[in-house]
Design a protein around this motif. Sequence first.
Motif, PDB file in Angstrom:
ATOM      1  N   GLY A 120      68.830  45.023  60.451  1.00 35.41           N
ATOM      2  CA  GLY A 120      68.401  46.136  59.617  1.00 35.41           C
ATOM      3  C   GLY A 120      66.950  45.998  59.203  1.00 35.41           C
ATOM      4  N   PHE A 121      66.533  44.780  58.877  1.00 37.39           N
ATOM      5  CA  PHE A 121      65.143  44.533  58.488  1.00 37.39           C
ATOM      6  C   PHE A 121      64.189  44.807  59.651  1.00 37.39           C
ATOM      7  CE2 PHE A 121      61.607  41.427  58.093  1.00 37.39           C
ATOM      8  CZ  PHE A 121      60.988  41.982  56.975  1.00 37.39           C
ATOM      9  N   ILE A 122      64.579  44.339  60.852  1.00 35.17           N
ATOM     10  CA  ILE A 122      63.738  44.575  62.027  1.00 35.17           C
ATOM     11  C   ILE A 122      63.590  46.075  62.290  1.00 35.17           C
ATOM     12  CG2 ILE A 122      63.625  44.302  64.545  1.00 35.17           C
ATOM     13  CD1 ILE A 122      64.989  41.565  64.158  1.00 35.17           C
ATOM     14  N   SER A 123      64.693  46.795  62.159  1.00 33.33           N
ATOM     15  CA  SER A 123      64.629  48.244  62.397  1.00 33.33           C
ATOM     16  C   SER A 123      63.711  48.927  61.393  1.00 33.33           C
ATOM     17  CB  SER A 123      66.031  48.852  62.348  1.00 33.33           C
ATOM     18  OG  SER A 123      66.557  48.778  61.036  1.00 33.33           O
ATOM     19  N   MET A 124      63.664  48.427  60.167  1.00 33.66           N
ATOM     20  CA  MET A 124      62.747  48.999  59.180  1.00 33.66           C
ATOM     21  C   MET A 124      61.296  48.711  59.555  1.00 33.66           C
ATOM     22  SD  MET A 124      64.665  50.620  57.217  1.00 33.66           S
ATOM     23  CE  MET A 124      63.440  51.112  56.025  1.00 33.66           C
ATOM     24  N   LEU A 125      61.029  47.513  60.099  1.00 31.30           N
ATOM     25  CA  LEU A 125      59.671  47.199  60.539  1.00 31.30           C
ATOM     26  C   LEU A 125      59.230  48.106  61.685  1.00 31.30           C
ATOM     27  CD1 LEU A 125      59.690  43.279  60.528  1.00 31.30           C
ATOM     28  CD2 LEU A 125      58.719  44.820  58.817  1.00 31.30           C
ATOM     29  N   LEU A 178      70.154  55.445  63.821  1.00 29.61           N
ATOM     30  CA  LEU A 178      71.102  54.409  63.387  1.00 29.61           C
ATOM     31  C   LEU A 178      72.027  54.011  64.537  1.00 29.61           C
ATOM     32  CD1 LEU A 178      72.240  52.773  60.928  1.00 29.61           C
ATOM     33  CD2 LEU A 178      73.924  54.595  60.714  1.00 29.61           C
ATOM     34  N   MET A 179      72.502  54.999  65.290  1.00 27.22           N
ATOM     35  CA  MET A 179      73.367  54.698  66.431  1.00 27.22           C
ATOM     36  C   MET A 179      72.643  53.821  67.451  1.00 27.22           C
ATOM     37  SD  MET A 179      76.425  55.830  66.203  1.00 27.22           S
ATOM     38  CE  MET A 179      76.751  55.368  67.887  1.00 27.22           C
ATOM     39  N   MET A 180      71.354  54.110  67.680  1.00 24.60           N
ATOM     40  CA  MET A 180      70.581  53.317  68.640  1.00 24.60           C
ATOM     41  C   MET A 180      70.452  51.868  68.157  1.00 24.60           C
ATOM     42  SD  MET A 180      67.652  56.163  69.464  1.00 24.60           S
ATOM     43  CE  MET A 180      66.584  55.027  70.315  1.00 24.60           C
ATOM     44  N   VAL A 181      70.191  51.688  66.867  1.00 24.95           N
ATOM     45  CA  VAL A 181      70.045  50.330  66.325  1.00 24.95           C
ATOM     46  C   VAL A 181      71.362  49.563  66.415  1.00 24.95           C
ATOM     47  CG1 VAL A 181      69.611  49.003  64.218  1.00 24.95           C
ATOM     48  CG2 VAL A 181      68.161  50.966  64.777  1.00 24.95           C
ATOM     49  N   ILE A 182      72.463  50.208  66.016  1.00 19.61           N
ATOM     50  CA  ILE A 182      73.768  49.523  66.035  1.00 19.61           C
ATOM     51  C   ILE A 182      74.205  49.246  67.471  1.00 19.61           C
ATOM     52  CG2 ILE A 182      76.199  49.750  65.429  1.00 19.61           C
ATOM     53  CD1 ILE A 182      75.365  51.346  62.988  1.00 19.61           C
TER      54      ILE A 182
END
Length: 300
Positions: free
Chosen positions: A120-125, A161-165
């Motif tokens: 989640g942190f990486i996705s925020m970066l 979100l779907m792409m990250v998960i």
Amino acid sequence: MTLNKRPWVGFILPGFILYTAFMILPLFTAVYYSFFKWSGLGPKIWIGLDNYKSLFQDERLSSIFRNAIGNNFKFVICALMVIMPIQLFLAYLIDLKIVFYRFFQTVIFLPYVISTTIVGFISMLVFDPNIGVINEFFKWIGWNHLISAWFGDPDRAFTLLMMVIAWQGCAAGMFIFLSNFKAIPAELIEASLMDGASKRQRFRHIILPALEPAFANNIILGTIWGLTQFDIPFVIGGTQGGIDNSIDFMNLFFYRFAFGGGYYGETSMGFGAAISVVLFMIILVIAVIQVKFFNRFNRE
């Protein structure tokens, strides 16, 4: 009855006691609490089915409930219709031992062993509108019209979100398919080669039918995966499930009403218990239907 006459009781009993203590009793406790108005401290007030009536009939709460469970089902559909075919395709390529297949296998598996909080942190970066890599890249090349709020945009948040998960959890289903690929008898493949079957015919008529156990496992696990989402949506969207509840899920709904003081300004453990019971029943019904379907499919 003595343990000497029935030694299997000694093997089953410890697991049965632990399972009852940590799974069955908490379930019945949640059902019990769902009939009370209770903040978690102080006296409990019996209100019968009022928590369930609020969940389904209250205008505000039922709207939040429909949005959250709708997002869960959208996730399940994406998991089964989009992510699972990708897992099958990647497993097939690795089983064919394409060039650098061990490298690709490691790259796909690596996100699976990273903590979901870190993911989640990486996705925020990457997607943060102020410091995110993507917006900085668009600024650098002068494509300012493509700069976006990303997770702050309700129309894009769920897809991102779907792409990250999917990136984080794709490996699990892929390895289930891959292990099933390894179990297909080599003699069967060799016989199809001798009969002149093309690659498409071999995949359609031999490999796909042999992957039925992997499909069954991935469909059931993918459904549970979609209905129990919490950690990454929580890290990215917070307890409110993002802007306009665009990435809200049932577990977030439960969390903020049971622990977060979102139930008309007060914590309501009883209402949270009602949410958990409804979610459990939804998962149970879907799992039973899926298991019965696959059992019937196997018999035929």
